[in-house]
Design a protein around this motif. Structure first.
Motif, short mmCIF file in Angstrom:
data_model
loop_
_atom_site.label_atom_id
_atom_site.label_comp_id
_atom_site.label_asym_id
_atom_site.label_seq_id
_atom_site.Cartn_x
_atom_site.Cartn_y
_atom_site.Cartn_z
N GLY A 133 0.81 -1.21 0.00
CA GLY A 133 0.00 0.00 0.00
C GLY A 133 0.84 1.25 0.00
O GLY A 133 2.06 1.20 0.13
N PRO A 134 0.18 2.41 -0.13
CA PRO A 134 0.90 3.68 -0.16
C PRO A 134 1.41 4.10 1.22
O PRO A 134 0.96 3.61 2.24
CB PRO A 134 -0.16 4.66 -0.67
CG PRO A 134 -1.46 4.05 -0.29
CD PRO A 134 -1.25 2.56 -0.33
N VAL A 135 2.35 5.02 1.22
CA VAL A 135 2.89 5.59 2.45
C VAL A 135 1.87 6.58 2.99
O VAL A 135 1.37 7.44 2.26
CB VAL A 135 4.24 6.29 2.18
CG1 VAL A 135 4.74 7.02 3.41
CG2 VAL A 135 5.27 5.29 1.71
N SER A 136 1.55 6.49 4.27
CA SER A 136 0.56 7.38 4.88
C SER A 136 1.21 8.71 5.23
O SER A 136 2.18 8.76 5.97
CB SER A 136 -0.01 6.75 6.15
OG SER A 136 -0.80 7.68 6.84
N GLU A 174 -3.94 17.79 -0.58
CA GLU A 174 -3.35 18.79 0.31
C GLU A 174 -1.83 18.80 0.22
O GLU A 174 -1.20 19.77 0.63
CB GLU A 174 -3.75 18.53 1.76
CG GLU A 174 -5.17 18.91 2.08
CD GLU A 174 -5.47 18.78 3.55
OE1 GLU A 174 -4.72 19.35 4.36
OE2 GLU A 174 -6.44 18.10 3.88
N LEU A 175 -1.24 17.76 -0.35
CA LEU A 175 0.21 17.69 -0.51
C LEU A 175 0.71 18.83 -1.40
O LEU A 175 1.84 19.28 -1.25
CB LEU A 175 0.60 16.33 -1.09
CG LEU A 175 2.06 15.92 -1.05
CD1 LEU A 175 2.60 15.95 0.36
CD2 LEU A 175 2.24 14.55 -1.67
N ASP A 183 3.67 20.85 -9.26
CA ASP A 183 2.76 19.97 -9.99
C ASP A 183 3.44 18.68 -10.43
O ASP A 183 2.86 17.60 -10.35
CB ASP A 183 2.18 20.70 -11.21
CG ASP A 183 1.24 21.82 -10.81
OD1 ASP A 183 0.68 21.74 -9.69
OD2 ASP A 183 1.08 22.77 -11.59
N ARG A 184 4.67 18.79 -10.93
CA ARG A 184 5.36 17.60 -11.43
C ARG A 184 5.68 16.62 -10.29
O ARG A 184 5.45 15.41 -10.41
CB ARG A 184 6.63 18.01 -12.15
CG ARG A 184 7.34 16.85 -12.78
CD ARG A 184 8.51 17.31 -13.59
NE ARG A 184 9.20 16.16 -14.15
CZ ARG A 184 10.31 16.23 -14.81
NH1 ARG A 184 10.87 17.40 -15.04
NH2 ARG A 184 10.88 15.15 -15.28
N LEU A 189 4.30 11.70 -6.85
CA LEU A 189 4.04 11.19 -5.50
C LEU A 189 2.62 10.69 -5.31
O LEU A 189 2.38 9.82 -4.47
CB LEU A 189 4.34 12.27 -4.46
CG LEU A 189 5.79 12.68 -4.29
CD1 LEU A 189 5.90 13.84 -3.33
CD2 LEU A 189 6.61 11.50 -3.81
N ARG A 190 1.68 11.20 -6.07
CA ARG A 190 0.26 10.90 -5.85
C ARG A 190 -0.04 9.40 -5.77
O ARG A 190 -0.74 8.96 -4.85
CB ARG A 190 -0.60 11.57 -6.91
CG ARG A 190 -2.06 11.36 -6.66
CD ARG A 190 -2.93 12.04 -7.70
NE ARG A 190 -4.31 11.86 -7.30
CZ ARG A 190 -5.16 12.84 -7.07
NH1 ARG A 190 -4.77 14.07 -7.23
NH2 ARG A 190 -6.37 12.59 -6.71
N PRO A 191 0.46 8.55 -6.68
CA PRO A 191 0.12 7.13 -6.57
C PRO A 191 0.85 6.40 -5.43
O PRO A 191 0.51 5.28 -5.09
CB PRO A 191 0.52 6.55 -7.92
CG PRO A 191 1.50 7.51 -8.49
CD PRO A 191 1.18 8.84 -7.91
#
Length: 195
Positions: A133-136, A174-175, A183-184, A189-191
């Motif tokens: 899973g992703p990092v919280s 919020e990141l 943006d880049r 990082l989003r996924p």
């Protein structure tokens, strides 16, 4: 008319804050079903009436949905759920963190699953960088954030500082508000991250 409406008006000074009100702590009575008082700190997003609703589950004596005053912390939610059962692992649980409305707290979850979830449920990964899973963003340490691509120690500290100042991340979007994330970098990082 314009000049008349812009004239100076007298304003009443705000009332002083009583420091004793912030220093109160509630002592839990064994067997009493009292709602704990909030710990000092800035209140986060609240529900109706200045109260928040959280779901406490896992290794607690009375799991379920609890209503707490705004500004309550994880320790207050654990007290409201009757306390932690003997042998429960609290390693990944920040008991001093201010709660948000709609949050889920899972006590004693094995590593690799969520220890604390954001509004709407648990977050897989619970702050670890496991492939499951992703990092919280709400529970990861600066060292764990540093393992993400394009995130160094300085940016990891900016993420932790933002989390501390705003009472946690309610969504991954919020990141973008963190200093140093454009943006880049956000698209990269989003996924890999969750709230």
């Amino acid at each position: 008319m314009h000049f008349w409406s812009a004239r100076p008006h007298s304003v009443r000074a705000p009332d002083p804050v009583d420091e004793a009100a912030h220093a109160r702590t509630s002592s839990p009575a064994s067997g009493a079903a009292e709602a704990p008082e909030p710990s000092p700190g800035p209140p986060p997003v609240t529900g109706p009436g200045g109260r928040i609703v959280v779901d406490v589950s896992g290794k607690v004596r009375r799991p379920g949905v609890r209503q707490l005053p705004s500004g309550a912390r994880v320790a207050d939610a654990l007290r409201a759920a009757g306390g932690v059962r003997d042998g429960a692992d609290l390693t990944g649980l920040n008991r001093a963190r201010v709660l948000m409305d709609g949050e889920q707290i899972v006590v004693g979850a094995p590593s690799g699953t969520a220890a604390v979830g954001g509004p709407g449920g648990a977050v897989p990964g619970g702050g670890g960088s496991s492939p499951s899973g992703p990092v919280s963003l709400n529970t990861a340490t600066p060292e764990q954030l540093d393992t993400l691509p394009g995130v160094g120690p300085v940016l990891a500290q900016h993420i932790v500082d933002y989390r501390t100042q705003h009472g946690g991340f309610r969504s991954v979007d919020e990141l973008r508000e963190v200093n140093g994330i454009g943006d880049r970098r956000f698209a990269d990082l989003r996924p890999l991250v969750g709230p």
